[in-house]
Motif scaffolding. Structure first.
Motif, PDB file in Angstrom:
ATOM      1  N   LYS A  49     -63.431  -9.819 -12.614  1.00  0.00           N
ATOM      2  CA  LYS A  49     -63.586  -9.484 -14.030  1.00  0.00           C
ATOM      3  C   LYS A  49     -63.949 -10.687 -14.897  1.00  0.00           C
ATOM      4  O   LYS A  49     -63.996 -10.580 -16.113  1.00  0.00           O
ATOM      5  N   GLY A  50     -64.185 -11.821 -14.238  1.00  0.00           N
ATOM      6  CA  GLY A  50     -64.749 -12.949 -14.961  1.00  0.00           C
ATOM      7  C   GLY A  50     -63.816 -14.053 -15.375  1.00  0.00           C
ATOM      8  O   GLY A  50     -64.192 -14.910 -16.187  1.00  0.00           O
ATOM      9  N   ALA A  51     -62.602 -14.086 -14.826  1.00  0.00           N
ATOM     10  CA  ALA A  51     -61.690 -15.189 -15.155  1.00  0.00           C
ATOM     11  C   ALA A  51     -62.300 -16.505 -14.690  1.00  0.00           C
ATOM     12  O   ALA A  51     -62.868 -16.597 -13.600  1.00  0.00           O
ATOM     13  N   GLU A  52     -62.168 -17.528 -15.520  1.00  0.00           N
ATOM     14  CA  GLU A  52     -62.725 -18.848 -15.203  1.00  0.00           C
ATOM     15  C   GLU A  52     -61.827 -19.608 -14.231  1.00  0.00           C
ATOM     16  O   GLU A  52     -62.310 -20.307 -13.334  1.00  0.00           O
ATOM     17  N   ILE A  53     -60.522 -19.476 -14.425  1.00  0.00           N
ATOM     18  CA  ILE A  53     -59.521 -20.096 -13.562  1.00  0.00           C
ATOM     19  C   ILE A  53     -58.426 -19.063 -13.335  1.00  0.00           C
ATOM     20  O   ILE A  53     -58.060 -18.340 -14.264  1.00  0.00           O
ATOM     21  N   VAL A  54     -57.882 -18.992 -12.128  1.00  0.00           N
ATOM     22  CA  VAL A  54     -56.789 -18.073 -11.822  1.00  0.00           C
ATOM     23  C   VAL A  54     -55.601 -18.893 -11.310  1.00  0.00           C
ATOM     24  O   VAL A  54     -55.690 -19.554 -10.268  1.00  0.00           O
ATOM     25  N   ILE A  55     -54.505 -18.861 -12.070  1.00  0.00           N
ATOM     26  CA  ILE A  55     -53.291 -19.599 -11.702  1.00  0.00           C
ATOM     27  C   ILE A  55     -52.423 -18.700 -10.831  1.00  0.00           C
ATOM     28  O   ILE A  55     -51.995 -17.625 -11.262  1.00  0.00           O
ATOM     29  N   ILE A  56     -52.175 -19.130  -9.595  1.00  0.00           N
ATOM     30  CA  ILE A  56     -51.391 -18.357  -8.638  1.00  0.00           C
ATOM     31  C   ILE A  56     -50.174 -19.162  -8.195  1.00  0.00           C
ATOM     32  O   ILE A  56     -50.192 -20.396  -8.227  1.00  0.00           O
ATOM     33  N   ASP A  57     -49.112 -18.466  -7.795  1.00  0.00           N
ATOM     34  CA  ASP A  57     -47.968 -19.178  -7.204  1.00  0.00           C
ATOM     35  C   ASP A  57     -47.597 -18.610  -5.839  1.00  0.00           C
ATOM     36  O   ASP A  57     -46.509 -18.834  -5.324  1.00  0.00           O
ATOM     37  N   GLU A  58     -48.549 -17.880  -5.250  1.00  0.00           N
ATOM     38  CA  GLU A  58     -48.448 -17.441  -3.864  1.00  0.00           C
ATOM     39  C   GLU A  58     -49.774 -17.772  -3.197  1.00  0.00           C
ATOM     40  O   GLU A  58     -50.836 -17.465  -3.738  1.00  0.00           O
ATOM     41  N   LYS A  59     -49.717 -18.416  -2.057  1.00  0.00           N
ATOM     42  CA  LYS A  59     -50.935 -18.829  -1.358  1.00  0.00           C
ATOM     43  C   LYS A  59     -51.817 -17.621  -1.025  1.00  0.00           C
ATOM     44  O   LYS A  59     -51.321 -16.560  -0.627  1.00  0.00           O
ATOM     45  N   GLN A  60     -53.108 -17.796  -1.199  1.00  0.00           N
ATOM     46  CA  GLN A  60     -54.085 -16.768  -0.861  1.00  0.00           C
ATOM     47  C   GLN A  60     -54.878 -17.224   0.367  1.00  0.00           C
ATOM     48  O   GLN A  60     -55.064 -18.426   0.586  1.00  0.00           O
ATOM     49  N   LYS A  61     -55.327 -16.268   1.163  1.00  0.00           N
ATOM     50  CA  LYS A  61     -56.089 -16.599   2.369  1.00  0.00           C
ATOM     51  C   LYS A  61     -57.554 -16.856   2.020  1.00  0.00           C
ATOM     52  O   LYS A  61     -58.454 -16.090   2.402  1.00  0.00           O
ATOM     53  N   THR A  62     -57.767 -17.923   1.261  1.00  0.00           N
ATOM     54  CA  THR A  62     -59.120 -18.264   0.828  1.00  0.00           C
ATOM     55  C   THR A  62     -59.128 -19.690   0.312  1.00  0.00           C
ATOM     56  O   THR A  62     -58.083 -20.241  -0.031  1.00  0.00           O
ATOM     57  N   ASN A  63     -60.306 -20.268   0.269  1.00  0.00           N
ATOM     58  CA  ASN A  63     -60.492 -21.585  -0.337  1.00  0.00           C
ATOM     59  C   ASN A  63     -61.216 -21.458  -1.670  1.00  0.00           C
ATOM     60  O   ASN A  63     -61.908 -22.388  -2.097  1.00  0.00           O
ATOM     61  N   GLU A  64     -61.052 -20.309  -2.314  1.00  0.00           N
ATOM     62  CA  GLU A  64     -61.706 -20.060  -3.594  1.00  0.00           C
ATOM     63  C   GLU A  64     -61.383 -21.193  -4.584  1.00  0.00           C
ATOM     64  O   GLU A  64     -60.220 -21.434  -4.909  1.00  0.00           O
ATOM     65  N   PRO A  65     -62.415 -21.911  -5.065  1.00  0.00           N
ATOM     66  CA  PRO A  65     -62.171 -23.064  -5.943  1.00  0.00           C
ATOM     67  C   PRO A  65     -61.591 -22.698  -7.313  1.00  0.00           C
ATOM     68  O   PRO A  65     -61.001 -23.562  -7.974  1.00  0.00           O
ATOM     69  N   LYS A  66     -61.731 -21.448  -7.723  1.00  0.00           N
ATOM     70  CA  LYS A  66     -61.204 -21.049  -9.032  1.00  0.00           C
ATOM     71  C   LYS A  66     -59.718 -20.703  -8.980  1.00  0.00           C
ATOM     72  O   LYS A  66     -59.085 -20.516 -10.022  1.00  0.00           O
ATOM     73  N   PHE A  67     -59.159 -20.620  -7.779  1.00  0.00           N
ATOM     74  CA  PHE A  67     -57.715 -20.414  -7.646  1.00  0.00           C
ATOM     75  C   PHE A  67     -57.009 -21.767  -7.768  1.00  0.00           C
ATOM     76  O   PHE A  67     -57.373 -22.739  -7.095  1.00  0.00           O
ATOM     77  N   VAL A  68     -55.997 -21.812  -8.619  1.00  0.00           N
ATOM     78  CA  VAL A  68     -55.189 -23.022  -8.765  1.00  0.00           C
ATOM     79  C   VAL A  68     -53.756 -22.656  -8.408  1.00  0.00           C
ATOM     80  O   VAL A  68     -53.122 -21.843  -9.089  1.00  0.00           O
ATOM     81  N   PHE A  69     -53.259 -23.254  -7.317  1.00  0.00           N
ATOM     82  CA  PHE A  69     -51.905 -22.948  -6.851  1.00  0.00           C
ATOM     83  C   PHE A  69     -50.887 -23.839  -7.553  1.00  0.00           C
ATOM     84  O   PHE A  69     -51.041 -25.054  -7.615  1.00  0.00           O
ATOM     85  N   VAL A  70     -49.826 -23.213  -8.080  1.00  0.00           N
ATOM     86  CA  VAL A  70     -48.731 -23.937  -8.728  1.00  0.00           C
ATOM     87  C   VAL A  70     -47.412 -23.409  -8.165  1.00  0.00           C
ATOM     88  O   VAL A  70     -47.378 -22.370  -7.510  1.00  0.00           O
ATOM     89  N   ASP A  71     -46.327 -24.122  -8.431  1.00  0.00           N
ATOM     90  CA  ASP A  71     -45.016 -23.679  -7.944  1.00  0.00           C
ATOM     91  C   ASP A  71     -44.556 -22.404  -8.635  1.00  0.00           C
ATOM     92  O   ASP A  71     -43.927 -21.539  -8.021  1.00  0.00           O
TER      93      ASP A  71
END
Length: 199
Positions: A49-71
């Protein structure tokens, strides 16, 4: 990506979101968790849907550069709001109380808005999620903010004060509401007066 880098990106984007059902294009999307939902499950949808950055706190099975993993995505949102609040350097009036917060906020806003460019809490964005979103919606053009601080347990107002860093406070009243969460009126008094003690 550290907080400073994320904040720099926020200043470029100037938009945050937490709900894929709303317009999120070009935003920093925070995947939040609650008792009945897990925003991490919507990380890919946010990207589509066009998010520029996606902040996640659960690891995803991807190296998508727009995913930012935090605690902790919520803590990240709160810290971002706190950093933005510190950068704004405008007076903030915090309003809390058992009832009357919204009416009081609107009255004060109407008065102050005759002289200043004022931001106010939209709707009921007055909790640990809503307040950070309210703060992050304030841009450099505003001169004053009137924000509601809500609470459902002891410590909530203190937490919101640490994020919003109000300069002024107003407690509308203290009454016997939400006793199922607070237990007794003494706990309600203790919670509402956290604003007084912070100031």
């Amino acid at each position: 990506m550290n907080l400073d880098s994320l904040y720099s990106k926020f200043l470029e984007i100037n938009k945050v979101s937490t709900d894929t059902r709303k317009s999120i294009k070009g935003s920093i999307f925070f995947c939040l968790k609650g008792p009945n939902y897990n925003g991490n499950h919507f990380a890919y949808e946010a990207l589509k849907k066009g998010a520029e950055i996606v902040i996640i706190d659960e690891k995803q099975k991807t190296n998508e550069p727009k995913f930012v993993f935090v605690d902790d995505s919520l803590k990240c949102l709160q810290n971002l709001a706190k950093k933005h609040r510190e950068a704004l350097k405008i007076p903030i009036l915090a309003i809390t109380g058992t009832n009357g917060k919204t009416s009081t906020k609107n009255l004060i806003y109407d008065v102050l808005n005759t002289k200043f460019k004022v931001k106010k809490t939209i709707g009921n964005f007055n909790n640990h999620i809503g307040l950070p979103l309210s703060i992050l919606s304030i841009d450099k053009n505003y001169e004053f903010a009137v924000l509601e601080f809500g609470a459902s347990k002891i410590g909530d107002i203190t937490e919101l004060c640490e994020i919003g860093q109000p300069n002024y406070g107003l407690i509308t009243n203290i009454g016997k509401a939400h006793l199922e969460e607070f237990g007794n009126i003494k706990n309600i008094i203790k919670t509402k007066t956290e604003l007084w003690r912070y100031l």
